[in-house]
Enzyme design. Structure first.
Site, PDB file in Angstrom:
ATOM      1  N   ASP A  20       0.680  -1.585  -0.019  1.00  0.00           N
ATOM      2  CA  ASP A  20      -0.408  -0.201  -0.134  1.00  0.00           C
ATOM      3  C   ASP A  20       0.728   1.269  -0.140  1.00  0.00           C
ATOM      4  OD1 ASP A  20      -2.480   1.299   0.635  1.00  0.00           O
ATOM      5  OD2 ASP A  20      -3.114   0.697   2.021  1.00  0.00           O
ATOM      6  N   TRP A  25       2.542   7.872  -2.186  1.00  0.00           N
ATOM      7  CA  TRP A  25       4.495   8.546  -3.035  1.00  0.00           C
ATOM      8  C   TRP A  25       4.314   9.305  -4.263  1.00  0.00           C
ATOM      9  CZ3 TRP A  25       7.700   7.821  -6.740  1.00  0.00           C
ATOM     10  CH2 TRP A  25       8.827   7.927  -6.581  1.00  0.00           C
ATOM     11  N   HIS A  37       2.328   3.667  -8.658  1.00  0.00           N
ATOM     12  CA  HIS A  37       2.699   2.172  -9.038  1.00  0.00           C
ATOM     13  C   HIS A  37       3.870   1.587  -9.931  1.00  0.00           C
ATOM     14  CE1 HIS A  37      -1.447   2.049  -7.906  1.00  0.00           C
ATOM     15  NE2 HIS A  37      -2.084   2.375  -8.310  1.00  0.00           N
ATOM     16  N   ASN A  68     -10.605  -3.362  -5.886  1.00  0.00           N
ATOM     17  CA  ASN A  68      -9.813  -1.903  -7.242  1.00  0.00           C
ATOM     18  C   ASN A  68     -10.139  -1.934  -8.600  1.00  0.00           C
ATOM     19  OD1 ASN A  68      -6.468  -3.398  -5.549  1.00  0.00           O
ATOM     20  ND2 ASN A  68      -7.361  -1.351  -4.791  1.00  0.00           N
ATOM     21  N   TRP A  69     -10.780  -2.736  -8.996  1.00  0.00           N
ATOM     22  CA  TRP A  69     -12.028  -2.624  -9.909  1.00  0.00           C
ATOM     23  C   TRP A  69     -13.245  -1.751 -10.099  1.00  0.00           C
ATOM     24  CZ3 TRP A  69     -10.572  -5.250 -14.216  1.00  0.00           C
ATOM     25  CH2 TRP A  69      -9.844  -6.255 -13.922  1.00  0.00           C
ATOM     26  N   ARG A  71     -11.603   0.906  -8.873  1.00  0.00           N
ATOM     27  CA  ARG A  71     -10.934   2.087  -9.213  1.00  0.00           C
ATOM     28  C   ARG A  71     -11.458   2.927 -10.730  1.00  0.00           C
ATOM     29  NH1 ARG A  71      -5.212   2.098  -6.044  1.00  0.00           N
ATOM     30  NH2 ARG A  71      -6.284   1.676  -4.155  1.00  0.00           N
ATOM     31  N   ARG A 188       2.187  -5.387   5.772  1.00  0.00           N
ATOM     32  CA  ARG A 188       1.598  -4.008   5.121  1.00  0.00           C
ATOM     33  C   ARG A 188       1.726  -3.042   5.181  1.00  0.00           C
ATOM     34  NH1 ARG A 188      -4.742  -2.781   4.405  1.00  0.00           N
ATOM     35  NH2 ARG A 188      -4.843  -1.051   3.095  1.00  0.00           N
TER      36      ARG A 188
HETATM   37  C1  FPP Z   1      -1.898  -0.230  -3.252  1.00  0.00           C
HETATM   38  O1  FPP Z   1      -1.659   1.563  -3.448  1.00  0.00           O
HETATM   39  C2  FPP Z   1      -1.425  -0.723  -4.484  1.00  0.00           C
HETATM   40  C3  FPP Z   1      -1.900  -1.463  -5.212  1.00  0.00           C
HETATM   41  C4  FPP Z   1      -3.384  -1.243  -5.367  1.00  0.00           C
HETATM   42  C5  FPP Z   1      -0.946  -1.880  -6.294  1.00  0.00           C
HETATM   43  C6  FPP Z   1      -0.200  -2.013  -6.142  1.00  0.00           C
HETATM   44  C7  FPP Z   1       0.593  -2.502  -7.465  1.00  0.00           C
HETATM   45  C8  FPP Z   1       1.756  -2.341  -7.461  1.00  0.00           C
HETATM   46  C9  FPP Z   1       2.805  -2.835  -6.323  1.00  0.00           C
HETATM   47  C10 FPP Z   1       2.538  -2.460  -8.800  1.00  0.00           C
HETATM   48  C11 FPP Z   1       2.570  -3.441 -10.135  1.00  0.00           C
HETATM   49  C12 FPP Z   1       2.454  -4.775  -9.632  1.00  0.00           C
HETATM   50  C13 FPP Z   1       2.950  -6.409  -9.527  1.00  0.00           C
HETATM   51  C14 FPP Z   1       3.103  -7.036  -9.036  1.00  0.00           C
HETATM   52  C15 FPP Z   1       3.781  -6.115 -10.762  1.00  0.00           C
HETATM   53  P1  FPP Z   1      -2.760   2.364  -3.387  1.00  0.00           P
HETATM   54  O2  FPP Z   1      -2.758   2.911  -4.448  1.00  0.00           O
HETATM   55  O3  FPP Z   1      -4.174   1.817  -2.567  1.00  0.00           O
HETATM   56  O4  FPP Z   1      -1.497   3.780  -2.535  1.00  0.00           O
HETATM   57  P2  FPP Z   1      -2.327   4.601  -1.950  1.00  0.00           P
HETATM   58  O5  FPP Z   1      -3.518   4.351  -0.591  1.00  0.00           O
HETATM   59  O6  FPP Z   1      -1.810   5.752  -1.140  1.00  0.00           O
HETATM   60  O7  FPP Z   1      -3.406   5.501  -2.897  1.00  0.00           O
END
Ligand code: FPP
Length: 251
Positions: A20, A25, A37, A68-69, A71, A188
């Site tokens: 997460d 970031w 990402h 996550n779908w 989003r 996490r």
């Molecule tokens: C959560 O951060 C992260 C995700 C929903 C996606 C994770 C994906 C990757 C690390 C990259 C691709 C994966 C692979 C296996 C190559 P968030 O977007 O919810 O962060 P936030 O809480 O700061 O908004």
């Protein structure tokens, strides 16, 4: 405190991670979320290398949840593209390092081209032995349990399985993680302290570690800090300390 100083026996066999903080970031750097990402994918590579180097046999990563779908479509398609690029750029090295790729979740919900690429990668690495990289895609812990219950119901109906045979051990063979040990350590990143429908059944006895570090910044030092914390805890599985010190195990 953990009375066993042997560094290998106190290393987790299976680490699961909720990655997460990619969005935050990026926002802190005034960048689009997808850039977070992209850096998150670099962190994935680093975490895989860390596990391979340290003899951690199973690494399960929560890359995309059923929730996550919801989003924005541009973020969903960006994540799918990143996943596809990750396979393209990393597969040879994953294979050369004897790492087996697996997935859990409803893979079929992903775009057909991504599904095809992942299936090919899973097949190519299926005989690898040193480590399992297990990616959770369109995964939900409750969905995993419901699916297992449905499969069991079918087998009870057909007579392939007897109700009296359905123990916890048998039940877990119907989960997506069949054949894998439960996670010893569940990390996490990103500061939130919840499990967000990740490995709901499998994490019943996992040690939980919450890091405030955002996933793109989760480096080897941060990973080692989580391992050290894990080593300092004593896992009792419902027993008392004296039983653990005498070497008894619940299962
Ligand atoms: C959560 O951060 C992260 C995700 C929903 C996606 C994770 C994906 C990757 C690390 C990259 C691709 C994966 C692979 C296996 C190559 P968030 O977007 O919810 O962060 P936030 O809480 O700061 O908004």
């Amino acid at each position: 405190m953990n009375s066993n100083p042997d560094p290998h026996s106190s290393f987790p066999r299976h680490v699961a991670i909720i990655m997460d903080g990619n969005g935050r970031w990026a926002r802190r750097r005034l960048m689009p979320r997808l850039e977070g990402h992209r850096h998150g994918a670099k962190s994935v590579r680093r975490a895989v290398e860390f596990c391979r180097r340290n003899g951690i046999e199973f690494l399960t990563l929560y890359a995309f949840s059923t929730e996550n779908w919801q989003r924005p479509p541009s973020e969903v398609s960006g994540l799918m593209k990143l996943l596809s690029q990750f396979i393209d750029s990393e597969l040879d090295e994953i294979h050369a390092n004897d790492i087996r790729l697996r997935t859990i979740g409803q893979l079929d919900r992903l775009p057909a081209s991504v599904v095809e690429k992942i299936r090919t990668a899973v097949e190519k690495t299926s005989k690898n032995k040193a480590m399992v990289l297990n990616i959770a895609l369109s995964y939900g812990g409750r969905q995993d349990i419901v699916n297992a219950a449905l499969k069991i119901t079918q087998e009870l109906k057909s007579g392939a399985l007897e109700a009296s045979a359905v123990t916890e051990e048998i039940f877990s063979k119907y989960l997506d993680t069949a054949g894998m040990p439960d996670p010893d350590l569940l990390i996490r990143t990103g500061g939130e302290m919840r499990l967000s429908n990740f490995l709901s059944w499998q994490s019943a006895y996992s040690e939980l570690y919450f890091s405030a570090v955002l996933w793109p910044d989760f480096d080897d030092n941060e990973f080692m800090a989580a391992i050290q914390e894990f080593r300092s805890r004593q896992r009792r599985f419902g027993m008392i300390s004296e039983q653990i010190e005498a070497g008894e195990r619940a299962y």
